[in-house]
Design an enzyme around this catalytic site. Structure first.
Site, PDB file in Angstrom:
ATOM      1  N   PRO A 262      11.343  -0.279   8.443  1.00 34.95           N
ATOM      2  CG  PRO A 262      13.332  -1.079   9.368  1.00 34.95           C
ATOM      3  CD  PRO A 262      11.870  -0.848   9.685  1.00 34.95           C
TER       4      PRO A 262
ATOM      5  CB  CYS B  96       9.365   0.672 -28.133  1.00 35.69           C
ATOM      6  SG  CYS B  96      10.493  -0.386 -29.045  1.00 35.69           S
TER       7      CYS B  96
ATOM      8  CE1 TYR C 221      10.392   4.524  -3.965  1.00 39.05           C
ATOM      9  CE2 TYR C 221       8.795   2.763  -4.253  1.00 39.05           C
ATOM     10  CZ  TYR C 221       9.214   3.900  -3.603  1.00 39.05           C
ATOM     11  OH  TYR C 221       8.463   4.409  -2.596  1.00 39.05           O
TER      12      TYR C 221
END
Length: 384
Positions: free
Chosen positions: A268, A335, A363
């Site tokens: 996990p 950008c 993430y």
């Protein structure tokens, strides 16, 4: 627990005022409670190896280690983080499809159990070792375990593991190795799966594969590593994983597979790291462009890359502003038009408003940190 409820408005304001924004914040109490709850739901023969890639923060690793966790590493940087904990040999695993020789040497020095991805791993370990080394073999099944999950990749071509149909040929070659012995199976079976019944079916498929390999090739498995994949909610309508049903499913599978007397491994990562973390960032400006309302933030995919990878935003709320139904595209400061954190509905926003994102262990910057640890920034070379 969803971290948006673990961190109320006043603590969020205090964290932002004290540390500045953008920043990540973690609750040790939530992390420990999640680990204890998962551990209590599982049979004794299931070992928890926290996936360091989810969040390699030293404090988080130390807390899990104190609770008896093992660790799943995927880089030399992660191995070094775990080495600093001073654990005895046998509590660390090393996976990854592109292990370099220096990384394998480090793993052998630490007494780490290597998840061998193919012949190259086996041959390199055999050459580097001066004693018998037990390894787990990662196999890529010929059937789709977590159907439709693009993170896992299904039963098609894969950079991970040995294709199931190629296992017999590899075992013939491995029989000639002097030091390496295949004593375990590794199959990364699922990703962000919150349905206990589906997880039982997936893990049942792995154990069925293990039994075929055992009966056909006589492999004596000490360990069967089921990988990670325990899911967390990312939206209000999503339900959390039923831990009692999940644990019962594993108990039933162990009873059904009486031929296997070893231990199951679970890895996990997101499930443990995600709920204990939040990300705080302020709105820099709000604009409208051709019918789309943008909220431009101090941080973007440089901190939270998951929305770009999956198309799904993190849970988010505006601190101190209650509920709202104004559609916004959350954009970061980079950008590039790729710097988007999702389409969300929030109260009316203005410059300076504080947003809090939940479930950041999966993430977020944490994943970027892991990549940093995995692969140091290469030198810049100027050529005239």
């Amino acid at each position: 627990m969803n971290p948006l409820f673990a961190f109320d408005d006043d603590p969020c304001r205090a964290l932002a005022a004290h540390h500045g924004t953008p920043c990540f914040a973690y609750s040790g109490a939530v992390a420990e409670a999640g680990f204890r709850a998962l551990r209590a739901a599982l049979p004794a023969r299931v070992r928890l190896a926290y996936a360091v890639k989810a969040n390699p923060h030293p404090e988080l690793l130390a807390r899990f280690a104190s609770l008896g966790a093992s660790f799943d590493c995927a880089s030399i940087g992660e191995l070094e983080r775990v080495e600093a904990l001073g654990l005895p040999p046998g509590r660390t695993f090393f996976a990854g499809p592109g292990k370099r020789e220096a990384e394998l040497r480090k793993a052998l020095e630490m007494g780490v159990r290597v998840q061998a991805e193919g012949w190259e791993d086996l041959a390199r370990i055999d050459r580097l070792a001066d004693r018998e080394i037990a390894v787990n073999l990662r196999v890529h099944p010929a059937f789709d375990l977590d159907e439709g999950n693009r993170i896992i990749g299904g039963s098609g071509p894969s950079a991970f593991g040995v294709d199931e149909e190629d296992v017999p040929r590899l075992l013939e070659r491995a029989a000639a190795l002097r030091h390496v012995r295949i004593r375990g199976l590794h199959v990364f079976a699922a990703s962000n799966q919150r349905d206990a019944a589906k997880l039982r079916a997936i893990h049942g498929g792995v154990l069925d594969l293990a039994r075929r390999l055992h009966e056909t090739h006589g492999l004596a498995f000490e360990q069967i590593d089921l990988g990670g994949g325990l899911g967390v909610p990312y939206a209000p309508e999503e339900t959390p994983l039923d831990l009692a049903a999940f644990g019962q499913g594993l108990s039933d599978l162990l009873a059904r597979h009486s031929w296997f007397s070893g231990e199951l491994i679970l890895e996990p990562g997101r499930f443990l790291a995600g709920p204990c973390g939040i990300y705080l960032a302020r709105v820099v400006r709000v604009k409208e462009s051709r019918g789309t309302r943008f909220a431009i933030l101090e941080g973007g995919i440089n901190h939270l890359i998951r929305p770009l990878l999956t198309g799904q935003p993190f849970p988010v709320k505006a601190v101190g502003k209650g509920e709202g139904d104004v559609p916004y595209t959350l954009a970061g400061p980079l950008c590039t038009s790729l710097d988007r954190l999702g389409e969300v509905r929030l109260p009316e926003l203005a410059a300076g408003d504080l947003l809090v994102f939940g479930t950041t262990g999966a993430y977020g910057l944490n994943e970027g940190m892991t990549h940093f640890l995995s692969h140091p920034v290469p030198p810049e070379v100027w050529v005239a």
